[in-house]
Scaffold this motif. Structure first.
Motif, mmCIF file in Angstrom:
data_model
loop_
_atom_site.group_PDB
_atom_site.id
_atom_site.type_symbol
_atom_site.label_atom_id
_atom_site.label_comp_id
_atom_site.label_asym_id
_atom_site.label_seq_id
_atom_site.Cartn_x
_atom_site.Cartn_y
_atom_site.Cartn_z
ATOM 1 N N LEU A 154 7.427 16.888 -40.173
ATOM 2 C CA LEU A 154 8.325 15.929 -40.260
ATOM 3 C C LEU A 154 9.583 15.036 -39.525
ATOM 4 O O LEU A 154 9.392 13.972 -38.892
ATOM 5 C CB LEU A 154 7.855 15.281 -41.406
ATOM 6 N N ARG A 155 10.432 15.726 -40.196
ATOM 7 C CA ARG A 155 11.813 15.111 -39.785
ATOM 8 C C ARG A 155 12.300 15.702 -38.246
ATOM 9 O O ARG A 155 12.554 14.994 -37.423
ATOM 10 C CB ARG A 155 13.189 16.028 -40.840
ATOM 11 N N TRP A 156 11.559 16.528 -38.386
ATOM 12 C CA TRP A 156 11.794 17.784 -36.830
ATOM 13 C C TRP A 156 10.884 16.751 -35.781
ATOM 14 O O TRP A 156 11.101 16.695 -34.352
ATOM 15 C CB TRP A 156 11.450 18.874 -36.939
ATOM 16 N N CYS A 157 10.137 16.375 -36.434
ATOM 17 C CA CYS A 157 8.964 15.411 -35.531
ATOM 18 C C CYS A 157 9.947 13.787 -34.832
ATOM 19 O O CYS A 157 8.626 13.704 -33.888
ATOM 20 C CB CYS A 157 7.739 15.111 -36.169
ATOM 21 N N ASP A 158 10.593 13.955 -35.557
ATOM 22 C CA ASP A 158 11.394 12.078 -35.295
ATOM 23 C C ASP A 158 12.594 12.266 -35.338
ATOM 24 O O ASP A 158 13.412 11.772 -34.253
ATOM 25 C CB ASP A 158 11.600 11.743 -36.743
ATOM 26 N N ALA A 159 13.099 13.492 -35.227
ATOM 27 C CA ALA A 159 14.394 14.183 -34.275
ATOM 28 C C ALA A 159 14.414 14.252 -32.696
ATOM 29 O O ALA A 159 13.300 13.928 -31.929
ATOM 30 C CB ALA A 159 14.900 15.839 -34.990
ATOM 31 N N GLY A 160 15.153 14.291 -32.524
ATOM 32 C CA GLY A 160 15.202 14.104 -29.926
ATOM 33 C C GLY A 160 14.684 16.043 -30.092
ATOM 34 O O GLY A 160 15.078 16.588 -31.479
ATOM 35 N N PRO A 161 14.919 16.372 -29.442
ATOM 36 C CA PRO A 161 14.180 16.750 -28.698
ATOM 37 C C PRO A 161 15.419 18.261 -28.486
ATOM 38 O O PRO A 161 14.698 19.739 -29.200
ATOM 39 C CB PRO A 161 14.191 16.991 -27.106
ATOM 40 N N LEU A 162 16.594 17.798 -28.996
ATOM 41 C CA LEU A 162 16.894 19.006 -29.215
ATOM 42 C C LEU A 162 17.045 19.498 -30.592
ATOM 43 O O LEU A 162 17.359 20.494 -30.965
ATOM 44 C CB LEU A 162 18.623 18.596 -28.653
ATOM 45 N N GLU A 163 17.438 18.229 -30.870
ATOM 46 C CA GLU A 163 17.745 18.843 -32.952
ATOM 47 C C GLU A 163 15.986 19.332 -33.282
ATOM 48 O O GLU A 163 16.497 20.470 -33.981
ATOM 49 C CB GLU A 163 17.928 17.428 -33.235
ATOM 50 N N ARG A 164 15.017 18.489 -32.117
ATOM 51 C CA ARG A 164 13.594 19.605 -32.977
ATOM 52 C C ARG A 164 13.686 21.044 -32.595
ATOM 53 O O ARG A 164 13.556 22.110 -33.036
ATOM 54 C CB ARG A 164 12.619 18.569 -31.539
ATOM 55 N N MET A 165 14.388 21.778 -31.277
ATOM 56 C CA MET A 165 14.203 22.662 -30.926
ATOM 57 C C MET A 165 15.062 23.461 -32.226
ATOM 58 O O MET A 165 15.210 25.037 -31.818
ATOM 59 C CB MET A 165 14.362 22.880 -29.828
ATOM 60 N N ARG A 166 16.336 22.880 -32.532
ATOM 61 C CA ARG A 166 17.292 23.390 -33.485
ATOM 62 C C ARG A 166 16.321 24.141 -34.435
ATOM 63 O O ARG A 166 16.608 25.674 -34.761
ATOM 64 C CB ARG A 166 18.783 22.994 -33.595
ATOM 65 N N ALA A 167 16.102 22.965 -34.749
ATOM 66 C CA ALA A 167 15.195 23.663 -36.541
ATOM 67 C C ALA A 167 14.055 24.307 -36.597
ATOM 68 O O ALA A 167 14.379 25.113 -37.382
ATOM 69 C CB ALA A 167 14.942 22.038 -36.743
ATOM 70 N N VAL A 168 13.774 24.042 -35.210
ATOM 71 C CA VAL A 168 12.486 25.451 -35.301
ATOM 72 C C VAL A 168 13.083 26.401 -34.885
ATOM 73 O O VAL A 168 12.130 27.303 -35.400
ATOM 74 C CB VAL A 168 11.314 24.517 -34.109
ATOM 75 N N GLY A 169 13.867 26.544 -33.953
ATOM 76 C CA GLY A 169 14.655 28.367 -33.410
ATOM 77 C C GLY A 169 15.462 28.571 -34.535
ATOM 78 O O GLY A 169 15.170 29.818 -34.871
ATOM 79 N N GLY A 170 15.934 27.427 -36.241
ATOM 80 C CA GLY A 170 16.219 28.270 -37.616
ATOM 81 C C GLY A 170 14.869 28.822 -38.210
ATOM 82 O O GLY A 170 15.401 30.002 -38.693
ATOM 83 N N TYR A 171 13.853 27.832 -38.039
ATOM 84 C CA TYR A 171 12.488 28.515 -38.798
ATOM 85 C C TYR A 171 12.145 29.920 -37.794
ATOM 86 O O TYR A 171 12.099 30.661 -38.732
ATOM 87 C CB TYR A 171 11.834 27.770 -38.541
ATOM 88 N N LEU A 172 11.405 29.775 -36.880
ATOM 89 C CA LEU A 172 11.465 31.279 -35.981
ATOM 90 C C LEU A 172 12.776 32.427 -35.895
ATOM 91 O O LEU A 172 12.386 33.445 -36.221
ATOM 92 C CB LEU A 172 12.070 30.877 -34.226
ATOM 93 N N ASP A 173 14.235 31.984 -36.554
ATOM 94 C CA ASP A 173 14.607 33.065 -37.189
ATOM 95 C C ASP A 173 14.730 34.498 -38.212
ATOM 96 O O ASP A 173 14.553 35.029 -38.397
ATOM 97 C CB ASP A 173 16.266 32.783 -36.850
ATOM 98 N N GLY A 174 13.768 32.740 -38.783
ATOM 99 C CA GLY A 174 13.361 33.581 -40.066
ATOM 100 C C GLY A 174 11.938 34.747 -39.401
ATOM 101 O O GLY A 174 12.164 35.776 -40.834
ATOM 102 N N LEU A 175 11.336 33.439 -39.167
ATOM 103 C CA LEU A 175 10.570 35.244 -38.688
ATOM 104 C C LEU A 175 10.995 36.619 -38.046
ATOM 105 O O LEU A 175 10.095 38.198 -38.590
ATOM 106 C CB LEU A 175 9.453 35.443 -37.625
ATOM 107 N N LEU A 176 12.390 37.151 -38.063
ATOM 108 C CA LEU A 176 12.305 38.210 -37.493
ATOM 109 C C LEU A 176 13.864 38.463 -38.596
ATOM 110 O O LEU A 176 13.477 39.620 -38.288
ATOM 111 C CB LEU A 176 13.175 37.986 -36.044
ATOM 112 N N SER A 177 14.366 37.505 -39.264
ATOM 113 C CA SER A 177 14.983 38.237 -39.879
ATOM 114 C C SER A 177 14.212 38.844 -41.191
ATOM 115 O O SER A 177 15.229 39.246 -42.327
ATOM 116 C CB SER A 177 16.189 37.528 -40.147
ATOM 117 N N ARG A 178 13.281 38.461 -41.587
ATOM 118 C CA ARG A 178 12.943 38.007 -43.023
ATOM 119 C C ARG A 178 11.135 39.358 -42.748
ATOM 120 O O ARG A 178 10.383 38.154 -42.372
ATOM 121 C CB ARG A 178 12.141 37.005 -43.640
ATOM 122 N N PRO A 179 11.713 40.172 -41.946
ATOM 123 C CA PRO A 179 10.074 41.358 -41.569
ATOM 124 C C PRO A 179 8.748 40.774 -42.660
ATOM 125 O O PRO A 179 7.612 41.188 -42.297
ATOM 126 C CB PRO A 179 10.371 41.906 -41.524
#
Length: 419
Positions: A313-338
């Motif tokens: 919900l916070r990501w949705c309210d954020a600007g596009p760059l902040e949103r992509m950084r936050a989503v990117g951090g989450y996707l990093d977790g997909l790679l670092s936590r097999p």
């Protein structure tokens, strides 16, 4: 005369101000005093609810005088209570207090405990305004006792909450704690969700004042749940900021930063709430991009969607760059936590599917954009994990997600390779 008023009371209460003004004209006080006074009472109440305080005072004074002349003591006392509320709204605590005192006495003589409790509760609020905590606490204690006798648990909870909060601000934390615990329990029993949130928030602050951070976290988490972000954003932000402080005291910086950022993301939050959340973030400087993943590592998998939802919900309210950084951090977790990558992806997709169209599209786009910036091997891995996670959903949901991801990729000039 009293019977006539009682019979028509519900119909009159349902009227708008225009209808009530017309009713006053149809029933002049000299010829139809009971009907006139009843309409004046409801008109004053309607004016008060609409913020027209001076007009409310005039109408309620009219009703009070006519009921007094007729000897209708119960209706007169009820009008006096509402008149006191209007006086308090007008900033006339000096007059509101005596009005409520008189109403308490009248209801006691008439053996109307619920009404007496309401008048005593309002008297307590006035005494708080006048900075007389001891007298306010006595009035609230009396109101709580009477509300309990009348079986009005929600109202009893409100009185216990105000009493406990007054003790807390006076520095008597030990006496405040049991009252605030009771307030939360009574509000829950009375199905008073806002009352529960207010009581749990005060209880959390009381636990912080007594250096019990763990209990404060539990109480303030309860307050957050009772103040839905979509329905009570200001209260939600307040409880979140207090929860951030409790997590900080409990030695959990990742959760504290998450809660503080979520409080700051609420639009139009109170400046004091924003300042509290910013203070927590200033004290807990450091790498924050992995906070969500750190918190998820601490929680059982069944709790993941609820935790991800609050951040999404916070990501949705954020600007596009902040949103992509936050989503990117989450996707990093997909790679670092097999070992947890598929479950992490499923939790995120489950939350995305719940979102309204604009928010849904924003997060889908962020996933596609962040994946496109990665090295080919990592991008393919993200797509494979997300694709496998999508297959865990029912076919219509799976197809919707795949179509949305591919449409976002096509719009960005990328290959539609999400399956």
């Amino acid at each position: 005369m009293e019977a006539a008023v009682e019979q028509g009371g519900d119909d009159v209460a349902a009227m708008g101000t225009g209808e009530l003004v017309a009713r006053l004209s149809r029933y002049p006080a000299g010829r139809y005093p009971a009907q006139h006074a009843t309409a004046a009472f409801h008109l004053g109440t309607a004016y008060l609810q609409g913020g027209r305080v001076e007009e409310a005072l005039r109408a309620l004074r009219d009703a009070y005088d006519v009921f007094d002349r007729l000897g209708m003591r119960l209706e007169q006392a009820k009008t006096l209570t509402m008149y006191g509320v209007a006086l308090r709204e007008a900033g006339r605590a000096d007059l509101a207090g005596p009005a409520f005192e008189q109403a308490v006495k009248a209801f006691a003589e008439l053996e109307q405990p619920a009404e007496e409790a309401a008048a005593s509760y309002n008297l307590g609020l006035v005494l708080q305004d006048q900075r007389d905590p001891a007298a306010a606490q006595r009035a609230m204690a009396y109101a709580r006792e009477l509300f309990l006798q009348a079986g009005q648990h929600g109202q009893a909870g409100a009185a216990a909450r105000e009493h406990g909060a007054s003790l807390l601000w006076s520095g008597d934390v030990a006496s405040a704690l049991p009252l605030l615990e009771e307030a939360a329990e009574l509000a829950e029993r009375g199905r008073d969700l806002p009352g529960l949130g207010a009581a749990a928030n005060a209880l959390g602050l009381a636990h912080l004042a007594s250096d019990d951070a763990a209990a404060a976290v539990l109480a303030l988490s309860r307050a957050v749940g009772a103040f839905p972000r979509s329905m009570r954003p200001a209260e939600h932000a307040m409880a979140k900021a207090n929860l951030a402080m409790a997590y900080e005291r409990a030695g959990n910086p990742a959760r504290a930063r998450l809660a503080a950022r979520q409080a700051l993301a609420v639009q139009n939050a109170d400046p004091q709430v924003q300042a509290l959340a910013q203070d927590v973030l200033r004290r807990l400087r450091g790498k924050t991009g992995a906070d969500l993943l750190t918190v998820l590592d601490q929680e059982p998998q069944e709790r993941w969607p609820a935790i991800v939802r609050e951040e999404a919900l916070r990501w949705c309210d954020a600007g596009p760059l902040e949103r992509m950084r936050a989503v990117g951090g989450y996707l990093d977790g997909l790679l670092s936590r097999p070992g947890a990558s598929y479950d992490l992806a499923e939790s995120l997709l489950a939350v995305i599917l719940e979102l309204p169209p604009n928010s849904y599209a924003a997060l889908v786009t962020a996933i596609v954009q962040d994946t496109a910036r990665r090295a080919q091997s990592d991008a393919e891995r993200v797509q494979a994990v997300v694709g496998s996670a999508m297959a865990r959903f029912a076919i219509p949901q799976w197809q919707r997600l795949a179509a949305s991801l591919n449409a976002a990729a096509t719009t960005a000039g990328q290959s539609a390779s999400w399956r």
